[in-house]
Design an enzyme around this catalytic site. Sequence first.
Site, mmCIF file in Angstrom:
data_model
loop_
_atom_site.group_PDB
_atom_site.id
_atom_site.type_symbol
_atom_site.label_atom_id
_atom_site.label_comp_id
_atom_site.label_asym_id
_atom_site.label_seq_id
_atom_site.Cartn_x
_atom_site.Cartn_y
_atom_site.Cartn_z
ATOM 1 N N SER A 88 69.516 -9.957 6.245
ATOM 2 C CA SER A 88 69.882 -9.366 7.580
ATOM 3 C C SER A 88 71.079 -10.398 8.362
ATOM 4 O O SER A 88 70.997 -11.483 7.964
ATOM 5 C CB SER A 88 68.579 -9.444 8.319
ATOM 6 O OG SER A 88 68.976 -9.104 9.790
ATOM 7 N N SER A 138 71.335 -10.270 11.351
ATOM 8 C CA SER A 138 70.962 -10.293 12.668
ATOM 9 C C SER A 138 70.957 -11.718 13.362
ATOM 10 O O SER A 138 71.320 -11.974 14.626
ATOM 11 C CB SER A 138 69.543 -9.523 13.028
ATOM 12 O OG SER A 138 69.789 -8.007 12.974
ATOM 13 N N LYS A 147 59.805 0.614 13.385
ATOM 14 C CA LYS A 147 60.625 1.425 14.614
ATOM 15 C C LYS A 147 59.609 2.227 15.365
ATOM 16 O O LYS A 147 59.483 2.491 16.483
ATOM 17 C CB LYS A 147 61.750 2.015 14.435
ATOM 18 C CG LYS A 147 62.924 0.517 14.124
ATOM 19 C CD LYS A 147 64.453 1.452 14.101
ATOM 20 C CE LYS A 147 65.189 0.440 13.634
ATOM 21 N NZ LYS A 147 66.654 0.777 13.521
ATOM 22 N N ASN A 172 63.642 -0.078 18.993
ATOM 23 C CA ASN A 172 64.274 -1.359 18.399
ATOM 24 C C ASN A 172 63.974 -2.589 19.098
ATOM 25 O O ASN A 172 64.501 -3.510 18.640
ATOM 26 C CB ASN A 172 65.148 -0.858 17.723
ATOM 27 C CG ASN A 172 66.463 -0.886 19.068
ATOM 28 O OD1 ASN A 172 66.490 -0.522 19.961
ATOM 29 N ND2 ASN A 172 67.708 -1.661 18.580
ATOM 30 N N GLY A 224 67.988 11.366 6.057
ATOM 31 C CA GLY A 224 67.075 10.632 6.586
ATOM 32 C C GLY A 224 66.035 11.130 7.870
ATOM 33 O O GLY A 224 66.860 12.004 8.345
ATOM 34 N N TYR A 281 75.094 -1.637 6.768
ATOM 35 C CA TYR A 281 76.249 -2.363 7.217
ATOM 36 C C TYR A 281 76.784 -3.528 6.045
ATOM 37 O O TYR A 281 77.565 -4.144 6.186
ATOM 38 C CB TYR A 281 75.902 -2.972 8.667
ATOM 39 C CG TYR A 281 74.653 -3.734 8.334
ATOM 40 C CD1 TYR A 281 74.585 -5.294 7.912
ATOM 41 C CD2 TYR A 281 73.281 -3.219 9.089
ATOM 42 C CE1 TYR A 281 73.321 -6.052 7.839
ATOM 43 C CE2 TYR A 281 72.296 -4.116 8.750
ATOM 44 C CZ TYR A 281 72.207 -5.279 8.279
ATOM 45 O OH TYR A 281 70.889 -5.778 8.055
#
Length: 486
Positions: free
Chosen positions: A14, A16, A56, A77, A116, A189
Amino acid sequence: MKEYCLIGEHLTHSYSAIIHKQFGYKYDLVELKKEQLKDFVTNCDYKGFNVTIPFKQAIIPFLDDVDELAKKIGAVNTVVKIGKKLYGYNTDILGLKFLLKLNNINLSGKNVTILGSGGTSKMAQFLCEKVAKKVNVVSREGVNNYQNLDYSAQIIINTTPVGMFPNNYQCLIDVGKFNQLTAVVDVVYNPNLTKLLLDAKRCNAQYCGGLTMLVAQAKFARDIFFGAENINNYNKNENEVDINFIAHDNNKNSIEDNIINEKTTNNANEVNDKTTNNANEVNEKTVNNVNEVNDKTVNNANIIFNNAVNIDDNIILEITKKLEFLTKNIVLIGMSCVGKTTIAKELAKQLGRQFIDTDEQIEQYAKKSIAQIFNDDGEITFRKYEVEQLKYFGKQSGLVLAVGGGAVQSCNAYEYLKQNATIVWVKRKQVFIGGDRPLLKDKSNYATLLEKRKPIYKLFADFEVDNDTTVEETVEKIINLLQNMA
């Protein structure tokens, strides 16, 4: 109480934490198994946290209240703690909206296919259904699946993790079959360009990856975090809080109103060129004075954060560019004997990155020199080894990679190198052909190979550099070009 974190099942790769630290606070990555989610929420000791796959939707029953928009989307989220209560929001929708606007992708009146059916898909569906002509949601086992695709889609949005590191090179659809396609959006990403996006590029469709969306949703979550913190600081009694907030716009419309009214008529020119020089220079001025918060008891979280602490949206672009620079490989291509390896070593040293030479990796793997591989096993075997190195190192992040002169001719080399790299074509006017190079035993062959490879080098390269001076000067040129790209 701890500051902020991300919860999810697999967070090793990640970005983040890197992003949120740009906002000036500590941010943890907390991996949870599905059976640990309830306990984490019940005993939460964070001021706020973000939520990713696969929680989520699963987190919603454990929250004290969920914003009306997040309820309609069916996914959360972002969670903040006000007093002892937890409130859920969805900033993914703001991130996707920002990405579409930045790239001039207009959903209005279009046929949209969403790949999805999870939490991110629900968010994309909510946004698209407000403005698109038709929205087709595709899943592996749904009525609309990958065996009965509608190829009339004009815009495709991938909300699945398919193609994400370390499972690069995977793609759910054949983009070439969509003959009305104008744009492809992938929320993945890492890598920077998934196979889906590379296929879209080959089909001359517009394409954009999920990094900007990731940074944008983090920025909007940050605004909510700081708004909640100010309210907690102001209200000494945990039951005397007004939780009516708005996420990022300076007017008093809800996010939903803003999404519907704008109808995603996107104009990248609306993103002005002014950037915040330092992400840590956070503007602590609130949109609405926190002191105006009244004393009525919290009953719901209907509208998002009237008291969010907003910073300029241009910080999204600044952090995205910084993250791209840090995570994308720098790949040096070009003929043998132009100094790629020497330059790459010095470049890696100056940038504090790991240096990789694919020829050296091949020799270590085969336990033979390249000349011996050619002599014993032939060029076909050598190219097989070479493409495996490109496949492995091409999907890594933050490397400086020097590849062999003929590597660009290997099968899938473009896909493997281009997915996560800035590619530099190193050239030299005066070349000394030395060493044991199998394809250059006849030195007259050099010019023939160069002419054959020139179009391929040009196709691969983001920019070209002449290495006709010193190594230091060439490295300086490359760094300057990289910084200008950022």
